[in-house]
Design a protein around this motif. Structure first.
Motif, PDB file in Angstrom:
ATOM      1  N   LEU A  92      42.012-133.561  49.699  1.00  0.00           N
ATOM      2  CA  LEU A  92      42.875-134.484  48.966  1.00  0.00           C
ATOM      3  C   LEU A  92      43.383-133.833  47.683  1.00  0.00           C
ATOM      4  N   ARG A  93      44.405-134.438  47.093  1.00  0.00           N
ATOM      5  CA  ARG A  93      44.898-134.025  45.780  1.00  0.00           C
ATOM      6  C   ARG A  93      45.145-135.273  44.955  1.00  0.00           C
ATOM      7  N   MET A  94      44.879-135.166  43.672  1.00  0.00           N
ATOM      8  CA  MET A  94      45.228-136.248  42.766  1.00  0.00           C
ATOM      9  C   MET A  94      46.682-136.067  42.322  1.00  0.00           C
ATOM     10  N   MET A  95      47.267-137.152  41.846  1.00  0.00           N
ATOM     11  CA  MET A  95      48.628-137.106  41.329  1.00  0.00           C
ATOM     12  C   MET A  95      48.691-137.916  40.043  1.00  0.00           C
ATOM     13  N   VAL A  96      49.347-137.361  39.055  1.00  0.00           N
ATOM     14  CA  VAL A  96      49.624-138.087  37.817  1.00  0.00           C
ATOM     15  C   VAL A  96      51.091-138.504  37.868  1.00  0.00           C
ATOM     16  N   ALA A  97      51.361-139.778  37.660  1.00  0.00           N
ATOM     17  CA  ALA A  97      52.742-140.253  37.792  1.00  0.00           C
ATOM     18  C   ALA A  97      53.002-141.415  36.842  1.00  0.00           C
ATOM     19  N   GLY A  98      54.280-141.578  36.527  1.00  0.00           N
ATOM     20  CA  GLY A  98      54.722-142.692  35.702  1.00  0.00           C
ATOM     21  C   GLY A  98      56.103-143.132  36.167  1.00  0.00           C
ATOM     22  N   SER A  99      56.549-144.258  35.683  1.00  0.00           N
ATOM     23  CA  SER A  99      57.846-144.789  36.101  1.00  0.00           C
ATOM     24  C   SER A  99      58.987-144.109  35.353  1.00  0.00           C
ATOM     25  N   PRO A 100      60.203-144.103  35.943  1.00  0.00           N
ATOM     26  CA  PRO A 100      61.373-143.575  35.212  1.00  0.00           C
ATOM     27  C   PRO A 100      61.583-144.287  33.878  1.00  0.00           C
ATOM     28  N   GLY A 101      61.291-145.602  33.862  1.00  0.00           N
ATOM     29  CA  GLY A 101      61.441-146.351  32.616  1.00  0.00           C
ATOM     30  C   GLY A 101      60.478-145.864  31.544  1.00  0.00           C
ATOM     31  N   TYR A 102      59.261-145.526  31.930  1.00  0.00           N
ATOM     32  CA  TYR A 102      58.292-145.009  30.964  1.00  0.00           C
ATOM     33  C   TYR A 102      58.765-143.680  30.394  1.00  0.00           C
ATOM     34  N   PHE A 103      59.288-142.806  31.280  1.00  0.00           N
ATOM     35  CA  PHE A 103      59.721-141.486  30.810  1.00  0.00           C
ATOM     36  C   PHE A 103      61.055-141.553  30.080  1.00  0.00           C
ATOM     37  N   ALA A 104      61.730-142.678  30.159  1.00  0.00           N
ATOM     38  CA  ALA A 104      62.971-142.820  29.391  1.00  0.00           C
ATOM     39  C   ALA A 104      62.685-142.877  27.892  1.00  0.00           C
ATOM     40  N   VAL A 105      61.459-143.285  27.561  1.00  0.00           N
ATOM     41  CA  VAL A 105      61.115-143.387  26.133  1.00  0.00           C
ATOM     42  C   VAL A 105      59.939-142.483  25.753  1.00  0.00           C
ATOM     43  N   ASN A 106      59.374-141.760  26.744  1.00  0.00           N
ATOM     44  CA  ASN A 106      58.253-140.862  26.478  1.00  0.00           C
ATOM     45  C   ASN A 106      58.504-139.516  27.158  1.00  0.00           C
ATOM     46  N   PRO A 107      58.228-138.413  26.492  1.00  0.00           N
ATOM     47  CA  PRO A 107      58.442-137.112  27.120  1.00  0.00           C
ATOM     48  C   PRO A 107      57.403-136.860  28.217  1.00  0.00           C
ATOM     49  N   LYS A 108      57.788-136.085  29.215  1.00  0.00           N
ATOM     50  CA  LYS A 108      56.846-135.757  30.277  1.00  0.00           C
ATOM     51  C   LYS A 108      55.780-134.793  29.747  1.00  0.00           C
ATOM     52  N   PRO A 109      54.523-135.049  30.061  1.00  0.00           N
ATOM     53  CA  PRO A 109      53.479-134.118  29.613  1.00  0.00           C
ATOM     54  C   PRO A 109      53.602-132.789  30.350  1.00  0.00           C
ATOM     55  N   GLN A 110      53.442-131.704  29.629  1.00  0.00           N
ATOM     56  CA  GLN A 110      53.522-130.364  30.207  1.00  0.00           C
ATOM     57  C   GLN A 110      52.135-129.781  30.475  1.00  0.00           C
ATOM     58  N   THR A 111      51.147-130.207  29.699  1.00  0.00           N
ATOM     59  CA  THR A 111      49.766-129.753  29.878  1.00  0.00           C
ATOM     60  C   THR A 111      48.851-130.973  29.737  1.00  0.00           C
ATOM     61  N   PRO A 112      47.596-130.869  30.206  1.00  0.00           N
ATOM     62  CA  PRO A 112      46.676-131.997  30.054  1.00  0.00           C
ATOM     63  C   PRO A 112      46.486-132.425  28.603  1.00  0.00           C
ATOM     64  N   HIS A 113      46.599-131.492  27.662  1.00  0.00           N
ATOM     65  CA  HIS A 113      46.418-131.843  26.250  1.00  0.00           C
ATOM     66  C   HIS A 113      47.480-132.832  25.777  1.00  0.00           C
ATOM     67  N   ASP A 114      48.653-132.817  26.422  1.00  0.00           N
ATOM     68  CA  ASP A 114      49.719-133.740  26.034  1.00  0.00           C
ATOM     69  C   ASP A 114      49.374-135.192  26.364  1.00  0.00           C
ATOM     70  N   LEU A 115      48.387-135.390  27.240  1.00  0.00           N
ATOM     71  CA  LEU A 115      48.037-136.755  27.645  1.00  0.00           C
ATOM     72  C   LEU A 115      47.512-137.579  26.478  1.00  0.00           C
ATOM     73  N   THR A 116      47.003-136.931  25.451  1.00  0.00           N
ATOM     74  CA  THR A 116      46.487-137.675  24.295  1.00  0.00           C
ATOM     75  C   THR A 116      47.576-138.472  23.584  1.00  0.00           C
ATOM     76  N   ALA A 117      48.810-138.075  23.794  1.00  0.00           N
ATOM     77  CA  ALA A 117      49.926-138.788  23.155  1.00  0.00           C
ATOM     78  C   ALA A 117      50.541-139.828  24.084  1.00  0.00           C
ATOM     79  N   HIS A 118      49.926-140.042  25.239  1.00  0.00           N
ATOM     80  CA  HIS A 118      50.505-140.953  26.233  1.00  0.00           C
ATOM     81  C   HIS A 118      49.631-142.181  26.448  1.00  0.00           C
ATOM     82  N   ASN A 119      50.295-143.242  26.872  1.00  0.00           N
ATOM     83  CA  ASN A 119      49.614-144.458  27.297  1.00  0.00           C
ATOM     84  C   ASN A 119      49.148-144.230  28.732  1.00  0.00           C
TER      85      ASN A 119
END
Length: 298
Positions: free
Chosen positions: A164-191
Protein backbone atom coordinates in the motif's frame (compact mmCIF):
# COMPACT_ATOMS: atom_id res chain seq x y z
CA UNK A 1 -25.84 -57.13 23.50
CA UNK A 2 -22.38 -56.91 25.02
CA UNK A 3 -19.53 -55.23 23.16
CA UNK A 4 -17.56 -58.49 22.75
CA UNK A 5 -20.65 -60.21 21.31
CA UNK A 6 -20.79 -57.56 18.56
CA UNK A 7 -17.14 -58.21 17.84
CA UNK A 8 -17.78 -61.96 17.64
CA UNK A 9 -20.53 -61.37 15.06
CA UNK A 10 -18.21 -59.21 12.95
CA UNK A 11 -15.49 -61.87 13.13
CA UNK A 12 -17.92 -64.59 12.00
CA UNK A 13 -19.17 -62.48 9.10
CA UNK A 14 -15.66 -61.87 7.80
CA UNK A 15 -14.79 -65.58 7.99
CA UNK A 16 -18.02 -66.38 6.16
CA UNK A 17 -17.21 -63.83 3.45
CA UNK A 18 -13.57 -64.89 3.06
CA UNK A 19 -14.32 -68.63 3.43
CA UNK A 20 -10.93 -68.88 5.07
CA UNK A 21 -9.65 -68.38 8.60
CA UNK A 22 -6.25 -67.42 7.18
CA UNK A 23 -7.56 -64.60 5.00
CA UNK A 24 -10.06 -63.47 7.65
CA UNK A 25 -7.33 -63.36 10.32
CA UNK A 26 -5.16 -61.22 8.04
CA UNK A 27 -8.08 -58.87 7.37
CA UNK A 28 -8.76 -58.53 11.12
CA UNK A 29 -5.06 -58.33 12.04
CA UNK A 30 -5.37 -61.22 14.47
CA UNK A 31 -4.21 -64.86 14.68
CA UNK A 32 -6.03 -67.82 13.17
CA UNK A 33 -6.25 -69.56 16.54
CA UNK A 34 -7.77 -66.50 18.20
CA UNK A 35 -10.28 -66.12 15.38
CA UNK A 36 -11.21 -69.82 15.52
CA UNK A 37 -11.78 -69.49 19.26
CA UNK A 38 -14.00 -66.45 18.72
CA UNK A 39 -16.22 -68.29 16.22
CA UNK A 40 -16.50 -71.35 18.48
CA UNK A 41 -17.52 -69.08 21.37
CA UNK A 42 -20.25 -67.56 19.20
CA UNK A 43 -21.49 -71.00 18.13
CA UNK A 44 -21.61 -72.17 21.75
CA UNK A 45 -23.50 -69.08 22.80
CA UNK A 46 -26.05 -69.49 19.97
CA UNK A 47 -26.24 -73.27 20.33
CA UNK A 48 -25.85 -73.92 16.60
CA UNK A 49 -22.99 -74.66 14.21
CA UNK A 50 -22.40 -71.70 11.93
CA UNK A 51 -19.44 -72.90 9.85
CA UNK A 52 -18.49 -76.18 8.24
CA UNK A 53 -14.73 -76.64 8.48
CA UNK A 54 -12.64 -78.96 6.31
CA UNK A 55 -8.91 -79.09 5.67
CA UNK A 56 -9.43 -77.21 2.40
CA UNK A 57 -12.47 -75.04 2.92
CA UNK A 58 -14.65 -73.12 5.35
CA UNK A 59 -18.29 -72.60 4.43
CA UNK A 60 -21.35 -71.29 6.27
CA UNK A 61 -23.96 -73.81 7.32
CA UNK A 62 -27.60 -73.04 6.57
CA UNK A 63 -27.89 -71.30 9.94
CA UNK A 64 -24.60 -69.53 9.29
CA UNK A 65 -25.81 -68.33 5.89
CA UNK A 66 -29.02 -66.95 7.41
CA UNK A 67 -27.03 -65.15 10.10
CA UNK A 68 -24.58 -63.73 7.54
CA UNK A 69 -27.48 -62.44 5.40
CA UNK A 70 -28.87 -60.70 8.48
CA UNK A 71 -25.56 -59.23 9.58
CA UNK A 72 -24.23 -58.09 6.20
CA UNK A 73 -26.61 -55.13 5.57
CA UNK A 74 -26.44 -54.09 9.23
CA UNK A 75 -22.63 -53.94 9.30
CA UNK A 76 -22.51 -52.36 5.83
CA UNK A 77 -24.81 -49.66 7.16
CA UNK A 78 -22.54 -49.08 10.15
CA UNK A 79 -19.48 -48.80 7.91
CA UNK A 80 -21.28 -46.43 5.56
CA UNK A 81 -22.40 -44.23 8.47
CA UNK A 82 -18.88 -44.12 9.93
CA UNK A 83 -17.49 -43.14 6.53
CA UNK A 84 -20.10 -40.41 6.26
CA UNK A 85 -19.17 -39.08 9.70
CA UNK A 86 -15.50 -39.11 8.77
CA UNK A 87 -16.28 -37.23 5.55
CA UNK A 88 -18.31 -34.70 7.54
CA UNK A 89 -15.29 -34.04 9.73
CA UNK A 90 -13.21 -33.28 6.65
CA UNK A 91 -15.86 -31.29 4.79
CA UNK A 92 -15.39 -27.52 5.01
CA UNK A 93 -17.95 -26.30 7.52
CA UNK A 94 -18.33 -24.23 10.65
CA UNK A 95 -17.91 -20.66 11.87
CA UNK A 96 -14.81 -18.54 11.20
CA UNK A 97 -14.49 -15.33 13.27
CA UNK A 98 -12.19 -12.60 11.93
CA UNK A 99 -11.38 -9.15 13.30
CA UNK A 100 -10.46 -6.59 10.66
CA UNK A 101 -10.27 -2.93 9.80
CA UNK A 102 -13.03 -1.48 7.63
CA UNK A 103 -10.67 -0.77 4.73
CA UNK A 104 -9.38 -4.37 4.63
CA UNK A 105 -12.90 -5.74 5.00
CA UNK A 106 -14.24 -3.73 2.08
CA UNK A 107 -11.32 -4.13 -0.31
CA UNK A 108 -10.12 -7.69 0.37
CA UNK A 109 -12.08 -9.75 2.89
CA UNK A 110 -15.67 -9.35 1.72
CA UNK A 111 -15.03 -10.14 -1.97
CA UNK A 112 -13.27 -13.39 -0.98
CA UNK A 113 -15.74 -14.24 1.79
CA UNK A 114 -18.76 -13.88 -0.50
CA UNK A 115 -17.29 -16.28 -3.06
CA UNK A 116 -16.34 -18.77 -0.36
CA UNK A 117 -19.78 -18.80 1.27
CA UNK A 118 -21.49 -19.25 -2.09
CA UNK A 119 -19.25 -22.22 -2.94
CA UNK A 120 -19.48 -23.78 0.55
CA UNK A 121 -22.93 -23.18 2.12
CA UNK A 122 -21.89 -24.86 5.39
CA UNK A 123 -19.16 -22.28 6.04
CA UNK A 124 -20.18 -19.27 8.14
CA UNK A 125 -18.02 -16.16 8.46
CA UNK A 126 -18.31 -13.48 11.11
CA UNK A 127 -16.39 -10.25 10.48
CA UNK A 128 -15.93 -7.76 13.28
CA UNK A 129 -14.91 -4.37 11.92
CA UNK A 130 -12.71 -2.88 14.60
CA UNK A 131 -9.73 -0.57 14.29
CA UNK A 132 -8.32 -1.86 17.60
CA UNK A 133 -5.54 -4.41 17.73
CA UNK A 134 -7.33 -7.14 19.67
CA UNK A 135 -6.10 -10.24 21.51
CA UNK A 136 -7.25 -13.05 19.22
CA UNK A 137 -7.12 -15.74 21.88
CA UNK A 138 -8.76 -13.75 24.67
CA UNK A 139 -11.58 -12.54 22.42
CA UNK A 140 -11.98 -15.91 20.66
CA UNK A 141 -11.20 -14.88 17.11
CA UNK A 142 -9.86 -17.39 14.62
CA UNK A 143 -7.80 -14.75 12.84
CA UNK A 144 -7.24 -11.05 12.35
CA UNK A 145 -6.39 -8.84 9.38
CA UNK A 146 -3.94 -5.98 9.83
CA UNK A 147 -1.01 -4.34 8.08
CA UNK A 148 2.10 -6.50 8.01
CA UNK A 149 4.02 -4.17 10.31
CA UNK A 150 1.31 -4.49 12.97
CA UNK A 151 1.38 -8.30 13.17
CA UNK A 152 3.10 -9.70 16.26
CA UNK A 153 6.11 -11.94 15.68
CA UNK A 154 4.59 -15.00 17.36
CA UNK A 155 1.76 -15.11 14.83
CA UNK A 156 1.52 -16.91 11.51
CA UNK A 157 1.04 -14.19 8.89
CA UNK A 158 -0.23 -14.70 5.33
CA UNK A 159 -0.06 -11.80 2.89
CA UNK A 160 -3.49 -11.18 1.41
CA UNK A 161 -3.06 -7.94 -0.51
CA UNK A 162 -0.56 -5.81 -2.42
CA UNK A 163 1.74 -3.26 -0.86
CA UNK A 164 0.00 0.00 0.00
CA UNK A 165 0.91 3.68 -0.20
CA UNK A 166 -0.33 6.61 1.81
CA UNK A 167 -1.46 9.80 0.11
CA UNK A 168 -1.56 13.36 1.40
CA UNK A 169 -4.26 15.40 -0.30
CA UNK A 170 -6.35 18.53 0.01
CA UNK A 171 -9.12 20.22 -1.93
CA UNK A 172 -8.53 22.78 -4.73
CA UNK A 173 -10.35 25.29 -2.52
CA UNK A 174 -7.90 24.70 0.32
CA UNK A 175 -4.91 25.19 -1.98
CA UNK A 176 -6.46 28.34 -3.39
CA UNK A 177 -5.60 30.03 -0.11
CA UNK A 178 -2.71 27.83 1.11
CA UNK A 179 0.53 26.94 -0.68
CA UNK A 180 1.21 23.29 -1.45
CA UNK A 181 3.69 21.74 0.98
CA UNK A 182 6.99 20.81 -0.67
CA UNK A 183 8.50 18.89 2.27
CA UNK A 184 7.07 17.29 5.43
CA UNK A 185 8.40 20.23 7.46
CA UNK A 186 5.96 22.50 5.61
CA UNK A 187 3.06 20.62 7.21
CA UNK A 188 3.55 22.60 10.42
CA UNK A 189 2.08 25.60 8.64
CA UNK A 190 -0.97 23.68 7.42
CA UNK A 191 -4.34 22.75 8.84
CA UNK A 192 -4.11 18.93 8.95
CA UNK A 193 -6.89 16.48 9.77
CA UNK A 194 -5.80 14.18 12.57
CA UNK A 195 -6.81 10.54 13.00
CA UNK A 196 -7.55 9.30 16.50
CA UNK A 197 -6.07 5.81 16.95
CA UNK A 198 -8.43 3.29 18.56
CA UNK A 199 -6.06 1.00 20.46
CA UNK A 200 -4.35 3.49 22.75
CA UNK A 201 -6.25 6.69 21.91
CA UNK A 202 -3.30 8.64 20.54
CA UNK A 203 -3.13 10.60 17.29
CA UNK A 204 -1.67 9.03 14.15
CA UNK A 205 1.74 10.42 13.24
CA UNK A 206 1.99 10.76 9.48
CA UNK A 207 4.64 8.27 8.35
CA UNK A 208 6.61 9.75 5.47
CA UNK A 209 9.85 8.63 3.85
CA UNK A 210 12.17 9.63 1.03
CA UNK A 211 15.51 8.15 -0.06
CA UNK A 212 15.65 6.02 3.07
CA UNK A 213 14.99 8.97 5.34
CA UNK A 214 11.88 8.29 7.46
CA UNK A 215 9.91 10.99 9.27
CA UNK A 216 6.98 10.58 11.63
CA UNK A 217 5.28 13.95 11.53
CA UNK A 218 2.98 15.06 14.35
CA UNK A 219 0.51 17.28 12.53
CA UNK A 220 -2.00 19.73 13.96
CA UNK A 221 -5.33 21.12 12.83
CA UNK A 222 -8.89 22.02 13.69
CA UNK A 223 -10.47 18.59 13.10
CA UNK A 224 -9.80 15.18 14.66
CA UNK A 225 -11.76 12.05 13.74
CA UNK A 226 -11.52 8.24 13.83
CA UNK A 227 -13.83 7.65 10.84
CA UNK A 228 -12.34 7.58 7.32
CA UNK A 229 -15.44 8.71 5.37
CA UNK A 230 -15.78 11.73 7.63
CA UNK A 231 -12.09 12.57 7.21
CA UNK A 232 -12.49 12.41 3.43
CA UNK A 233 -15.59 14.62 3.63
CA UNK A 234 -13.68 17.14 5.73
CA UNK A 235 -10.85 17.24 3.20
CA UNK A 236 -13.33 17.70 0.32
CA UNK A 237 -14.84 20.65 2.17
CA UNK A 238 -11.51 22.40 2.56
CA UNK A 239 -10.99 21.79 6.28
CA UNK A 240 -7.39 20.72 5.76
CA UNK A 241 -5.01 18.08 4.45
CA UNK A 242 -5.70 14.40 4.98
CA UNK A 243 -3.34 11.41 4.94
CA UNK A 244 -4.93 8.06 4.05
CA UNK A 245 -4.25 4.99 1.88
CA UNK A 246 -4.16 6.16 -1.73
CA UNK A 247 -7.01 3.95 -2.93
CA UNK A 248 -9.31 5.97 -0.65
CA UNK A 249 -8.51 9.05 -2.74
CA UNK A 250 -7.93 7.68 -6.27
CA UNK A 251 -11.36 8.46 -7.73
CA UNK A 252 -11.46 11.88 -6.09
CA UNK A 253 -8.02 12.73 -7.51
CA UNK A 254 -9.11 11.61 -10.99
CA UNK A 255 -12.23 13.78 -10.70
CA UNK A 256 -10.16 16.78 -9.63
CA UNK A 257 -11.98 17.07 -6.30
CA UNK A 258 -8.74 16.51 -4.37
CA UNK A 259 -5.11 17.36 -5.17
CA UNK A 260 -2.20 15.12 -4.19
CA UNK A 261 0.92 16.54 -2.55
CA UNK A 262 4.18 15.14 -1.12
CA UNK A 263 3.91 12.15 -3.47
CA UNK A 264 7.67 11.52 -3.39
CA UNK A 265 7.47 11.20 0.41
CA UNK A 266 4.95 8.33 0.27
CA UNK A 267 6.72 5.06 -0.67
CA UNK A 268 4.99 1.64 -0.66
CA UNK A 269 4.77 -0.33 2.59
CA UNK A 270 3.69 -3.84 3.59
CA UNK A 271 -0.01 -4.41 2.91
CA UNK A 272 -2.65 -6.47 4.68
CA UNK A 273 -1.95 -9.86 6.25
CA UNK A 274 -4.23 -12.52 7.71
CA UNK A 275 -2.68 -13.59 11.00
CA UNK A 276 -3.48 -16.27 13.58
CA UNK A 277 -1.75 -18.01 16.52
CA UNK A 278 1.00 -20.40 15.44
CA UNK A 279 -0.33 -23.10 17.77
CA UNK A 280 -3.79 -23.00 16.19
CA UNK A 281 -4.96 -26.25 14.58
CA UNK A 282 -6.54 -25.10 11.34
CA UNK A 283 -9.81 -26.56 10.05
CA UNK A 284 -10.64 -27.37 6.40
CA UNK A 285 -12.89 -24.29 6.32
CA UNK A 286 -10.16 -22.02 7.69
CA UNK A 287 -7.63 -23.43 5.20
CA UNK A 288 -10.02 -22.58 2.38
CA UNK A 289 -10.29 -19.00 3.65
CA UNK A 290 -6.51 -18.72 3.74
CA UNK A 291 -6.19 -19.90 0.14
CA UNK A 292 -9.04 -17.64 -1.00
CA UNK A 293 -7.29 -14.63 0.50
CA UNK A 294 -3.65 -15.48 -0.21
CA UNK A 295 -2.04 -12.74 -2.35
CA UNK A 296 -0.27 -14.14 -5.38
CA UNK A 297 0.77 -10.89 -7.05
CA UNK A 298 -0.08 -9.80 -10.56
Amino acid sequence: MKRDELGDLMAFLIVAEERSFTRAAARLATSQSSLSHTVRRLEERMGVRLLTRTTRNVAPTEAGEQLAETLRPAFNGIVAKMNAISALRQRPAGLIRVTTSRHAAQTILMPAAKRLMLDYPEIRIELTVDQRLVDLVAERYDAGVRLGEQVEKDMVAVKIGPDLRMMVAGSPGYFAVNPKPQTPHDLTAHNCINIRLPTYGGLYAWELEKDGRALNVRVDGQFVCNDVPMIIDAALNGLGLACLPEDQFDTLIDEGRLVRVLEDWCPPFSGYHLYYPSRRQTSPAFNLLIEALRYRGL
